[in-house]
Scaffold this motif. Structure first.
Motif, PDB file in Angstrom:
ATOM      1  N   THR A   1     -55.619  11.216  37.487  1.00 35.94           N
ATOM      2  CA  THR A   1     -56.745  11.236  36.563  1.00 35.94           C
ATOM      3  C   THR A   1     -57.655  10.068  36.889  1.00 35.94           C
ATOM      4  O   THR A   1     -57.214   8.912  36.909  1.00 35.94           O
TER       5      THR A   1
ATOM      6  N   THR B   1     -51.582  10.038  32.986  1.00 32.40           N
ATOM      7  CA  THR B   1     -50.890  11.204  32.436  1.00 32.40           C
ATOM      8  C   THR B   1     -49.917  10.746  31.366  1.00 32.40           C
ATOM      9  O   THR B   1     -49.244   9.719  31.526  1.00 32.40           O
TER      10      THR B   1
ATOM     11  N   THR C   1     -54.110  12.610  30.267  1.00 33.91           N
ATOM     12  CA  THR C   1     -53.982  13.979  30.769  1.00 33.91           C
ATOM     13  C   THR C   1     -52.600  14.511  30.400  1.00 33.91           C
ATOM     14  O   THR C   1     -51.608  13.778  30.459  1.00 33.91           O
TER      15      THR C   1
ATOM     16  N   GLU D   1     -49.775  17.147  31.503  1.00 37.65           N
ATOM     17  CA  GLU D   1     -49.372  17.975  32.636  1.00 37.65           C
ATOM     18  C   GLU D   1     -48.089  18.714  32.304  1.00 37.65           C
ATOM     19  O   GLU D   1     -47.083  18.083  31.949  1.00 37.65           O
TER      20      GLU D   1
ATOM     21  N   THR E   1     -56.577  24.610  34.768  1.00 33.90           N
ATOM     22  CA  THR E   1     -57.094  23.345  34.261  1.00 33.90           C
ATOM     23  C   THR E   1     -57.736  23.597  32.915  1.00 33.90           C
ATOM     24  O   THR E   1     -58.581  24.494  32.784  1.00 33.90           O
TER      25      THR E   1
ATOM     26  N   GLY F   1     -59.632  15.192  26.252  1.00 35.55           N
ATOM     27  CA  GLY F   1     -58.691  14.896  27.329  1.00 35.55           C
ATOM     28  C   GLY F   1     -58.525  16.121  28.219  1.00 35.55           C
ATOM     29  O   GLY F   1     -58.969  17.218  27.878  1.00 35.55           O
ATOM     30  N   SER F   2     -57.896  15.903  29.363  1.00 31.60           N
ATOM     31  CA  SER F   2     -57.658  16.996  30.324  1.00 31.60           C
ATOM     32  C   SER F   2     -56.235  17.524  30.164  1.00 31.60           C
ATOM     33  O   SER F   2     -55.334  16.792  29.736  1.00 31.60           O
ATOM     34  N   TRP F   3     -56.060  18.767  30.533  1.00 32.02           N
ATOM     35  CA  TRP F   3     -54.740  19.415  30.496  1.00 32.02           C
ATOM     36  C   TRP F   3     -54.582  20.220  31.772  1.00 32.02           C
ATOM     37  O   TRP F   3     -55.452  21.030  32.093  1.00 32.02           O
TER      38      TRP F   3
ATOM     39  N   VAL G   1     -58.478  14.868  38.676  1.00 30.69           N
ATOM     40  CA  VAL G   1     -59.018  15.525  37.478  1.00 30.69           C
ATOM     41  C   VAL G   1     -59.839  14.513  36.678  1.00 30.69           C
ATOM     42  O   VAL G   1     -59.492  13.332  36.607  1.00 30.69           O
TER      43      VAL G   1
ATOM     44  N   ASN H   1     -65.138  10.575  32.782  1.00 30.71           N
ATOM     45  CA  ASN H   1     -64.041  10.010  31.998  1.00 30.71           C
ATOM     46  C   ASN H   1     -64.444   8.707  31.289  1.00 30.71           C
ATOM     47  O   ASN H   1     -63.725   7.693  31.372  1.00 30.71           O
TER      48      ASN H   1
END
Ligand SMILES: [Cu+2]
Length: 470
Positions: free
Chosen positions: A59, A64, A106, A108, A168, A187-189, A208, A237
């Motif tokens: 990230t 993560t 993130t 994961e 994603t 946030g990212s996943w 990401v 970000n």
């Protein structure tokens, strides 16, 4: 768990009761410890210590979230809370985020994983989390008022679902959204495929990040949440150039970059020196028949794009949003364009009265990055960054892809500036220029009676009003 703790302990993370003080002791017994991150650095990929194996992502200026396995269920603990985000060295913003940072960590997981998300609200108002793009039971979709009660301040809610398809995704509140997303809650996943997938290639590096935008007046700390269009900080970000880490890869690496957009406008993302394929969207991997090479892909609002390429050109390659106003930082930029306007006499007269008076942008705006303009505390220069050849005059959504032969497999550290092979850098022509020949006025391509370009023409550009809307 030990390896994950060690990994985070070295990275400024805090675990334990301090972060969960608002939750009762009884509740704590069933809650995984929240892991809090205090640094905005790009953390090393989190190699899974439990559950099914996968190739972890990196990230950008993020991390993560570690999890706990509980009877085959992956348990994560997100804490919604006010955070301080260093957007670039010398400039901190007071945002809302998760587990100490904005964006949040993130998540994961692997396709088919049963996931339990504990969400503790330490904000002064209620919230929820919407798991953007996931297939899940309707009641787990996180829309406050519609599919669940809001999470009141001090309360913890539990979401549970199976990560049904690889891809994603993103997460963000679906409660007082205008405020909470303007404050940085997102946030990212990433859901990795459970086995080899015909449309998902294995890659050497998998990055990401999210695109987001803020309106923070220079010298202040808190975003203006009512802003709809005229944002002044365009971020990867929640970081602005030169605070955004470079993407450091090894020559020949297959690289994937996953980009989600939770800002209020689209961002055409442009990579120099390479062509990429768009291999995935929010809907999952794209069919191969729909892929073609691009150097720019537009990432629309609420969308995610996944691009892939082989990094086979050594160098320091720019990677940025192609909207030029998105690659500059905050400024009171209600400034008229003064290119071609000679103010030297006027400036002299005014400076007799106002000694500090200075005209901006007389020869274009690049002067801005050379002048040592006094800045208010806690802001970033509008156009900044210094490369090996001088000022880079950039800001906002801008970073570098550094491709190096010497970079080791799995090494994400930032190499020195690219050393160009001899004879491969643009150079200044020496000697006298030959005389310029121009077409006559009556040239067939010109309109009769109009002077040929360049002859007796003075071009002045002046936009009298400030601009808005970007
Ligand atoms: Cu943009």
């Amino acid at each position: 768990m030990t390896s994950r703790r060690n990994f985070l302990a070295g990275a400024g993370a805090i675990t334990g009761a301090a972060a969960a003080a608002a939750v009762s002791k009884v509740a704590m017994a069933t809650l995984p410890e929240p892991v809090i991150q205090t640094k905005p650095d790009t953390m090393a990929p989190l190699v899974p210590a439990s559950g099914r194996p996968y190739n972890p992502v990196v990230t950008l200026n993020g991390w993560t979230l570690p999890w706990r396995m509980n009877n085959g269920v992956k348990e994560f603990h997100l804490v919604a809370e006010p955070v301080v985000r260093e957007m670039t060295p010398g400039f901190k913003a007071h945002l809302w985020g998760y587990n100490g940072q904005s964006p949040g960590p993130t998540i994961e997981v692997v396709e088919g994983d049963r996931v339990r998300m504990f969400v503790t609200n330490k904000l002064p108002e209620h919230t929820t989390i919407h798991w953007h793009g996931q297939r899940l039971p309707n009641g787990m979709d996180g829309v406050g008022g519609l599919t669940q009660k809001h999470i009141a301040p001090g309360k913890t809610f539990v979401y549970e679902f199976v990560a049904r398809r690889p891809g994603t995704f993103m997460y963000h509140p679906h409660a007082d959204e205008m405020v909470q997303m303007a404050m940085g809650m997102m946030g990212s996943w990433v859901t990795h495929p459970k086995s080899r997938h015909p449309l998902i290639d294995e890659v050497d590096r998998d990055f990401v990040f999210l695109l987001n935008a803020y309106d923070v007046e220079p010298g202040s700390y808190t975003p203006k949440i009512m802003t709809m269009l005229d944002f002044n900080l365009f971020t990867f970000n929640s970081r602005i150039f030169p605070g955004i880490d470079s993407l450091n890869v090894r020559l020949g690496d297959k690289v994937r970059i996953r980009i989600g957009n939770l800002s209020m406008t689209n961002h055409p993302m442009h990579l120099h020196g390479h062509e990429f394929l768009v291999t995935g969207t929010d809907g999952g991997p794209t069919p191969k028949s729909t892929r073609w090479h691009e150097v720019t892909t537009d990432v629309g609002v609420g969308q995610m794009r996944q691009v892939e390429f082989v990094a086979d050109e050594p160098g320091d390659w720019a990677f940025h949003c192609h909207k030029s106003h998105h690659t500059m930082n905050a400024m009171g930029h209600e400034v008229p364009t003064m290119i071609g306007v000679d103010h030297s006499k006027l400036a002299k007269q005014i400076s007799n009265v106002v000694p500090d008076y200075m005209v901006m942008g007389e020869r274009g705006m690049s002067d801005m990055s050379e002048m040592e303009m006094p800045l208010p505390d806690n802001t970033a220069p509008m156009m900044t960054g210094t490369g090996p050849f001088g000022p880079m005059e950039m800001g906002g959504m801008f970073t570098l892809l550094k491709v190096r032969r010497e970079q080791k497999r799995g090494d994400y550290s930032n190499p020195a500036w690219f050393s160009h092979p001899q004879g491969t850098v643009a150079y200044e022509l020496q000697g006298d220029l030959p005389p310029t020949t121009r077409a006559p006025d009556s040239a067939p391509s010109g309109k009769p009676g109009q002077p040929a370009p360049g002859k007796d023409v003075e071009v002045q550009i002046r936009k009298p009003s400030g601009h808005s809307g970007h």
